[in-house]
Motif scaffolding. Structure first.
Motif, PDB file in Angstrom:
ATOM      1  N   LEU A  24       0.830  -1.205   0.000  1.00  0.00           N
ATOM      2  CA  LEU A  24       0.000   0.000   0.000  1.00  0.00           C
ATOM      3  C   LEU A  24       0.862   1.252   0.000  1.00  0.00           C
ATOM      4  CD1 LEU A  24      -2.797   1.381   0.314  1.00  0.00           C
ATOM      5  CD2 LEU A  24      -2.485   1.178   2.792  1.00  0.00           C
ATOM      6  N   ALA A  25       1.872   1.287   0.868  1.00  0.00           N
ATOM      7  CA  ALA A  25       2.759   2.447   0.948  1.00  0.00           C
ATOM      8  C   ALA A  25       3.518   2.648  -0.356  1.00  0.00           C
ATOM      9  CB  ALA A  25       3.735   2.275   2.115  1.00  0.00           C
ATOM     10  N   ALA A  26       4.035   1.567  -0.919  1.00  0.00           N
ATOM     11  CA  ALA A  26       4.801   1.659  -2.163  1.00  0.00           C
ATOM     12  C   ALA A  26       3.914   2.105  -3.327  1.00  0.00           C
ATOM     13  CB  ALA A  26       5.447   0.311  -2.477  1.00  0.00           C
TER      14      ALA A  26
ATOM     15  N   PHE B 145       2.232   5.620  -7.582  1.00  0.00           N
ATOM     16  CA  PHE B 145       1.093   5.900  -8.453  1.00  0.00           C
ATOM     17  C   PHE B 145       1.228   7.201  -9.251  1.00  0.00           C
ATOM     18  CE2 PHE B 145      -2.805   8.349  -8.922  1.00  0.00           C
ATOM     19  CZ  PHE B 145      -3.532   7.554  -9.794  1.00  0.00           C
ATOM     20  N   PRO B 146       1.601   8.334  -8.632  1.00  0.00           N
ATOM     21  CA  PRO B 146       1.665   9.581  -9.403  1.00  0.00           C
ATOM     22  C   PRO B 146       2.604   9.517 -10.600  1.00  0.00           C
ATOM     23  CG  PRO B 146       1.791  10.045  -7.049  1.00  0.00           C
ATOM     24  CD  PRO B 146       1.933   8.569  -7.211  1.00  0.00           C
ATOM     25  N   LEU B 147       3.700   8.777 -10.486  1.00  0.00           N
ATOM     26  CA  LEU B 147       4.630   8.665 -11.607  1.00  0.00           C
ATOM     27  C   LEU B 147       3.974   7.952 -12.785  1.00  0.00           C
ATOM     28  CD1 LEU B 147       7.900   7.735  -9.684  1.00  0.00           C
ATOM     29  CD2 LEU B 147       7.433   9.881 -10.884  1.00  0.00           C
ATOM     30  N   MET B 148       3.262   6.868 -12.490  1.00  0.00           N
ATOM     31  CA  MET B 148       2.560   6.139 -13.534  1.00  0.00           C
ATOM     32  C   MET B 148       1.462   7.007 -14.135  1.00  0.00           C
ATOM     33  SD  MET B 148       2.419   3.192 -15.127  1.00  0.00           S
ATOM     34  CE  MET B 148       1.817   3.863 -16.663  1.00  0.00           C
TER      35      MET B 148
ATOM     36  N   LEU C 228       9.499   3.623 -13.998  1.00  0.00           N
ATOM     37  CA  LEU C 228       9.706   4.618 -12.937  1.00  0.00           C
ATOM     38  C   LEU C 228       8.922   4.254 -11.678  1.00  0.00           C
ATOM     39  CD1 LEU C 228       9.604   7.955 -14.983  1.00  0.00           C
ATOM     40  CD2 LEU C 228      11.592   6.942 -13.846  1.00  0.00           C
ATOM     41  N   SER C 229       7.715   3.741 -11.864  1.00  0.00           N
ATOM     42  CA  SER C 229       6.902   3.330 -10.711  1.00  0.00           C
ATOM     43  C   SER C 229       7.582   2.189  -9.952  1.00  0.00           C
ATOM     44  CB  SER C 229       5.510   2.892 -11.171  1.00  0.00           C
ATOM     45  OG  SER C 229       4.820   3.958 -11.766  1.00  0.00           O
ATOM     46  N   PHE C 230       8.123   1.230 -10.703  1.00  0.00           N
ATOM     47  CA  PHE C 230       8.820   0.112 -10.073  1.00  0.00           C
ATOM     48  C   PHE C 230      10.040   0.596  -9.302  1.00  0.00           C
ATOM     49  CE2 PHE C 230      12.156  -3.144 -10.191  1.00  0.00           C
ATOM     50  CZ  PHE C 230      11.514  -4.181  -9.544  1.00  0.00           C
TER      51      PHE C 230
END
Length: 224
Positions: free
Chosen positions: A91-93, A98-101, A149-151
């Motif tokens: 959840l934290a990750a 999320f915003p980057l994706m 980037l999200s990863f």
């Protein structure tokens, strides 16, 4: 050497990336071209985790999903606990990734030539066919970059994870948390080792984005 932080980090980052990809891509497509005041405010809220300190992001999640949180009470009654679990780490990750994706997908969708979409409609293509055959291929480089980037962001998450999931060895201890723990205990060799692994991952992610962008650039130019 305990390798559990490596495997936990990979599992958490991969799961968070899948969540970010599904939600980010869908919401970005729905928000495409929406210029109302309400949508602009919603856009700011979606991007907020980018500028929030990780500890503040973790505190917000704790207020929502904690035992006394807005959703935490309901989840506990249903037999689910988010705080201090792997699910909390995911959840934290996902929250910070999320915003980057979302931004990458939204930018990619916005760059698609509207004339091509109109041409598809003129030819009688359905909206689904237009998305699959026109929008998605042209947006793919941006979407793939968003996934990478999200990863990378999820893999390196520290502050929010520490607050929401804790630093439990073998359960929620990711590589960034292992670095923190080893620094606190004076095990600088292990801290440097985990740091080196994260640096290598980050370098590879950025290199991959460059390769993907370069490879698709010629294909998109030819497509247009």
């Amino acid at each position: 050497m305990d390798l559990s932080p490596f495997w936990i980090s990979l599992k958490v980052a991969l799961t968070a990336t899948v969540i970010s990809f599904l939600l980010g891509t869908y919401i970005a497509f729905r928000m495409k071209g929406n210029l109302t005041k309400g949508s602009q405010l919603f856009d700011i809220i979606l991007n907020l985790p980018l500028v929030l300190p990780p500890t503040v992001a973790g505190l917000l999640l704790l207020m929502i999903f904690g035992k006394k949180g807005l959703l935490g009470k309901t989840l506990l009654q249903l037999g689910y606990q988010i705080i201090f679990t792997k699910e909390g780490a995911v959840l934290a990750a996902a929250f910070v990734a999320f915003p980057l994706m979302y931004r990458c997908a939204k930018s990619a969708f916005a760059q698609v030539d509207q004339k091509l979409i109109e041409a598809g409609r003129t030819l009688g293509m359905s909206e689904y066919a237009i998305f699959i055959k026109i929008i998605l291929p042209l947006s793919l480089p941006g979407i793939v970059s968003g996934v990478i980037l999200s990863f990378a962001r999820a893999l390196g998450e520290f502050g929010a994870t520490l607050i929401v999931a804790g630093n439990i060895p073998g359960v929620t201890q990711t590589m960034p948390l292992a670095i923190y723990m080893n620094l606190q205990s004076g095990n600088y060799q292990f801290a440097l080792l985990w740091s080196g692994i994260l640096i290598a991952f980050s370098f590879f992610m950025m290199l991959l984005i460059k390769c993907i962008t370069h490879r698709f650039r010629g294909g998109i130019a030819a497509y247009r």
